[in-house]
Enzyme design. Structure first.
Site, short mmCIF file in Angstrom:
data_model
loop_
_atom_site.label_atom_id
_atom_site.label_comp_id
_atom_site.label_asym_id
_atom_site.label_seq_id
_atom_site.Cartn_x
_atom_site.Cartn_y
_atom_site.Cartn_z
N ASP A 50 68.98 20.78 48.41
CA ASP A 50 68.79 22.19 48.75
C ASP A 50 67.63 22.73 47.91
O ASP A 50 67.50 22.41 46.72
CB ASP A 50 70.08 22.95 48.44
CG ASP A 50 69.98 24.43 48.72
OD1 ASP A 50 70.43 24.84 49.79
OD2 ASP A 50 69.47 25.17 47.86
N ILE A 51 66.75 23.53 48.51
CA ILE A 51 65.62 24.12 47.80
C ILE A 51 66.15 25.21 46.86
O ILE A 51 66.89 26.11 47.29
CB ILE A 51 64.59 24.71 48.77
CG1 ILE A 51 64.10 23.63 49.73
CG2 ILE A 51 63.42 25.33 48.02
CD1 ILE A 51 63.23 24.15 50.86
N GLU B 263 67.85 26.05 54.18
CA GLU B 263 66.97 25.31 53.26
C GLU B 263 67.59 24.00 52.80
O GLU B 263 67.15 23.40 51.82
CB GLU B 263 66.60 26.18 52.05
CG GLU B 263 67.77 26.54 51.14
CD GLU B 263 68.50 27.82 51.56
OE1 GLU B 263 69.18 28.40 50.72
OE2 GLU B 263 68.38 28.23 52.75
#
Length: 519
Positions: free
Chosen positions: A400-401, A443
């Protein structure tokens, strides 16, 4: 009287010849596979009457002639009887054994009654008419009448009329040849016979028999001429339809050697008739399908007399591959054996490519070009089944960003989209060819790694984390990501497997982000 016998024999001989030639004339209208028996009856019966003609000329019957008559007359009627019985059997779906039993009993009765008499040949003639002739002729009359509703006759009024005349002439022939018999001191033969008939009507019964024979021959020949004309017209229509059809048509012999191709085949494949005829359809083989597919899917189906329908990827003369929907049907001959194979094919390349494109669109993330969650789930289920069956390792990396909301809020959604696309590219360039990376949502991204040692997934995750951390994103600068790594357990389901990866990613977020956690 000589002329009567001659016409009598000729008419039945002509009837038999017309019937025996008929199966070679028609493909579209079939009057039953046992119809040839009427032809055999006609030939034998015609010969029998000619024998009587020669005996009449000589005014005597030698023992040899009497023996031939004793055998040939009942034999001709037996063919009619068998035809009538087996035709009824097919309608009633009765047992063939029952027919054989009936015929054997009648033959035994004929032999016993004939050999018990003082005049073997005379009374044998009468018993042949009573036991075989009467049931055989009347059954044939009935079956012929029913054949007017045979396949292909639905709108063929003229043919129905000829069949009706043929049936009616057989019915009257049953009266004149089966009931009116030579005079003898037994049963009805002493009451209804040639002599009593001539005394009552003033003319010999043979005239009426000859007349019914002529009518039968006329009706049979007229019927078969009509059927042949219709067949020729249908063949002409079919030939024109095939020639101008938009689908490719190929006809091969039993060994698969091409004997005919239509113009659509030439246009579709690039092979001319001269290049295709004499070859096998494998000139179109693309190498996409396995040998097992051709042998056990196609050949096994058509050799079992069933039709094959399916999609093939074939190759044109210029090497271009194309998708084809193919139907291959065996053509069954008169004896029930396969004579030819006819295949029709439609080029469905555009349809298949469109279908493939729609499927890709349905399973592809529009922004990043990566497989979406739907596609990932399909591959995951297959990979889990494989891992359980072959006891191989399977790993998942969920990442995940970090702080992606701030990126969108600060730089805008277009910049955020650029970050997502670049991270998708970095991930795609980092994984193995056998791995699958997909956009999991928002994301989040997910990587599936089959057949990999358990510690290799962590190494890949670290490499990917470092690649993202090191990249300088346009307008945004530096971005990091957090990773959760887990390996498949034997009692895992797809849900428990992914949940563990998600829990591990949550730990990576809790422990400070931009890190890899393994569970």
């Amino acid at each position: 009287m000589i002329y009567i016998y001659f016409i009598y024999g000729l008419s039945f001989f002509s009837l038999g010849l017309a019937v025996l030639l008929y199966p070679k004339m028609s493909v579209f209208i079939r009057l039953g596979k046992h119809f040839w028996m009427i032809g055999v009856f006609g030939i034998i019966h015609g010969i029998s009457e000619w024998i009587d003609m020669f005996a009449y000329i000589e005014q005597t019957k030698t023992p040899i002639v009497e023996m031939i008559s004793f055998v040939i007359l009942p034999l001709s009627y037996l063919f009619l009887l068998y035809f009538g019985l087996i035709s009824l059997l097919e309608q009633k779906k009765s047992s063939l054994t029952r027919i054989k039993f009936i015929i054997i009993i009648l033959i035994l009765m004929f032999l016993v009654f004939s050999f018990q008499s003082n005049n073997l040949y005379l009374e044998g003639n009468i018993w042949a008419r009573y036991l075989f002739g009467i049931p055989g002729i009347f059954l044939t009359s009935y079956v012929l009448f029913m054949h007017k509703d045979a396949k292909g006759m639905e709108t063929f009024t003229s043919a129905k009329a000829y069949l009706f005349i043929l049936s009616l002439s057989f019915f009257f022939y049953g009266i004149f040849a089966g009931i009116v018999v030579p005079k003898a001191p037994l049963l009805m033969a002493s009451i209804i016979n040639y002599v009593s008939f001539q005394e009552y009507f003033g003319v010999p019964v043979q005239i009426f028999r000859a007349f019914t024979g002529v009518v039968s021959a006329f009706a049979a020949i007229g019927l078969f001429k009509l059927l042949r004309h219709k067949t020729e017209m249908d063949m002409l229509k079919l030939s024109s339809a095939i020639e101008y059809s938009g689908d490719s048509v190929v006809i091969t012999d039993i060994d698969g050697i091409i004997e005919y191709v239509n113009p659509a085949f030439e246009q579709q494949t690039g092979f001319t008739k001269q290049e295709a005829i004499g070859k096998k359809p494998n000139i179109l083989k693309s190498g996409t399908h396995s040998t097992d597919f051709y042998e056990n899917k196609i050949w096994a189906t058509i050799l079992s007399k069933d039709m094959f329908r399916g999609y093939l990827i074939n190759k044109k003369k210029n090497g271009e591959l194309y998708h084809e929907y193919k139907a291959i049907a065996p053509i069954i001959g008169q004896k029930g054996n396969i004579s030819y194979f006819v295949s029709s094919g439609k080029d469905v390349t555009e349809h298949m490519l469109l279908e493939q494109k729609l499927k890709e669109q349905a399973t592809t993330d529009k922004l990043t070009g990566l497989p979406n969650r739907l596609r990932f789930d399909e591959v995951l289920h297959y990979s889990i089944d494989r891992a359980k069956r072959y006891k191989v390792n399977l790993s998942v990396i969920l990442f995940d960003i970090d702080n992606f909301k701030e990126v969108n809020d600060t730089y805008g959604h277009l910049c955020g989209d650029d970050v997502l696309k670049m991270i998708a590219k970095i991930g795609h360039d980092t994984i193995r060819k056998s791995d699958l990376i997909a956009r999991w949502g928002g994301e989040e991204f997910i990587i599936l790694q089959p057949d990999i040692p358990s510690d290799e997934a962590q190494i890949l995750a670290e490499r990917l984390r470092h690649a993202i951390e090191s990249y300088n994103f346009k307008d945004v600068g530096k971005v990091t990501a957090s990773f959760g790594v887990t390996n498949f357990k034997e009692d895992d389901t797809s849900d428990s497997f992914i949940k563990r990866a998600d829990d591990t990613l949550y730990l990576a977020k809790e422990y400070g982000r931009n890190r890899v956690e393994v569970k």
